[in-house]
Design an enzyme around this catalytic site. Sequence first.
Site, short mmCIF file in Angstrom:
data_model
loop_
_atom_site.label_atom_id
_atom_site.label_comp_id
_atom_site.label_asym_id
_atom_site.label_seq_id
_atom_site.Cartn_x
_atom_site.Cartn_y
_atom_site.Cartn_z
N GLY A 88 0.82 -1.20 0.00
CA GLY A 88 0.00 0.00 0.00
C GLY A 88 0.86 1.26 0.00
O GLY A 88 1.95 1.28 -0.57
N LEU A 89 0.35 2.31 0.66
CA LEU A 89 1.04 3.59 0.75
C LEU A 89 1.34 4.18 -0.63
O LEU A 89 2.39 4.75 -0.87
CB LEU A 89 2.34 3.46 1.56
N CYS A 90 0.39 4.00 -1.55
CA CYS A 90 0.56 4.55 -2.90
C CYS A 90 -0.69 5.32 -3.31
O CYS A 90 -1.10 5.28 -4.47
CB CYS A 90 0.89 3.45 -3.91
N GLY A 91 -1.30 5.99 -2.35
CA GLY A 91 -2.46 6.82 -2.65
C GLY A 91 -3.66 5.99 -3.09
O GLY A 91 -3.95 4.94 -2.53
#
Length: 295
Positions: A88-91
Amino acid sequence: MATLRIIRRRILAVQNTAKITQAMRMISAARLKRAQNNIESARPYALKMAEILGNLAEAVGENYTHPLIEKRKETKGITIITIASDRGLCGSFNNNLFRFVLNYAQNELLKNNPDLDIKHIAVGKRTVQFFKRQKIEVIKGFSNFFSNFDFESAKEIVNIAKNLFINKETDKVIIAFNEFKNVLIQRPKLIQRLPIESREQKEIKSNKNLDYIFEPEKDKILNDLLPKHIDIQFWRTLLESFAAEQAARMMAMENATNNANDLIKHLELVYNKARQASITKEMLEIVSGAEALKK
């Protein structure tokens, strides 16, 4: 003083978060550079393969038949290969694609044909988890695929799709992925890979009227090129998705870093105001105490 200590702790915590997001942004930027280089390396071969395939298809003529270009009279089943990320952590990179795929399946495919058999192949850990949460059956899932993916791993996925199509367990194979436009733009996209469309062949056909010397026969060359063409185009799709993921994560971490810096400035302002108020209060207490002693 307790309030000042709490504010100082919050400032320190946000500063640490900003350091982490900044480091992740730099990592994604380095990976994006490598991903762009991989795309630039694979693109000429993929385009040339497509061009030669178009010229060969025209030279062989309409009488040529192959399992990978066979069009079914009726579409009873469709296989969708959804390519997202492992982490994750990709908007909104993953969620935009998932909404896009669900909307396409429910509002376009099933709306026109309620009895349509839709099969899903999930590529990426987040993709597998999403379909599991939605209670959508997946015939094959590839978690942690992008941790160390290569061309052979891509061929494994393509072979599953080929077998489903050739065995007539599905009538179309569609790939859903995020197309890499630039660092700021990654768009969900659908591409039909099986059967290979004649429209695709016309688009990739060379403008020059080339006269090839064939050895062996034309149809044998085309029989060999068609499976490779599917492999190469799918590999290029994976590279596009991976580059789009790194670009999305880089921008998300950059925004997170900027937000953290803005929050630090705000907390420092609050801290200074609280400190000033505390000092003013202490001074007033001292003055009041001195006045009381005089009386």
